[in-house]
Design a protein around this motif. Structure first.
Motif: not given
Length: 199
Positions: A7-11, A46-50
């Motif tokens: 999980i990658y937090k984005v603004n 794996p996948y990436l979640e924004l």
């Protein structure tokens, strides 16, 4: 269990999606209406979640965090309040592996059955376990229907048969053109046979 997704937090979710799509990634919003996240799938692994937000109201989150199973609420609040960047890991496995993982954590946490409808209209079902302690990864069972695209290969060579290291921060923010890098770095890239576009 294996790493399921990061999980990658984005603004700014729409801008983050545009950034990754401009670099050739296949990006899919989690929902059609009012999306709060977007997913970057690969053919395997794996996948990436924004993630822009969890959707939990702050007051409700604070109240739930005081309860005996408040770990999930505290985790969501930390994601919502946290800065842009890597913020969470998810381990994925079959139902028996999910049970084993819960047992290793002494069953302390919140287990829920959930579902969502993806932009292609498919209903995806799975189980999630959020440990009481917010530091360990959370656990999830395999999704009922494989949600990712089939036979997708990144145009720069990132795919199941062309593994490379991916730095999310570099993919979002960009990096110096190859000509601007030090000669020693360019020489190493030449010997390794790639241009270092995404590492």
């Amino acid at each position: 269990m294996q790493l399921g997704h990061v999980i990658y937090k984005v603004n700014d979710l729409s801008q983050a999606v545009a950034d990754f799509e401009a670099r050739g990634f296949a990006v899919e919003y989690g929902t059609v209406k009012r999306p709060y996240n977007a997913l970057i799938y690969f053919s395997h692994g794996p996948y990436l979640e924004l993630l822009a937000r969890t959707g939990m109201p702050p007051l409700l989150g604070r109240l739930l965090s005081l309860g005996p199973r408040g770990g999930a609420a505290r985790r969501f609040l930390s994601w919502d309040r946290g800065p842009e960047g890597l913020c969470g890991l998810c381990l994925e496995g079959d139902n028996s592996e999910l049970e084993e993982g819960m047992a290793l954590l002494n069953g302390k946490g919140l287990r829920i059955k959930t579902k969502r409808v993806d932009p292609r209209g498919r209903e995806l079902r799975y189980e999630v376990f959020f440990p009481h302690d917010v530091d360990p990864p959370f656990l999830v069972s395999h999704v009922s229907t494989g949600p990712g695209p089939q036979d997708f290969t990144h145009p720069k060579g990132i795919g199941p048969h062309h593994p490379r290291r991916l730095s999310v921060a570099r993919a979002r923010a960009g990096h110096r053109p190859r000509a601007e890098r030090r000669p020693a770095a360019r020489a190493r890239e030449a010997r390794s046979g790639h241009q270092g576009d995404l590492r």
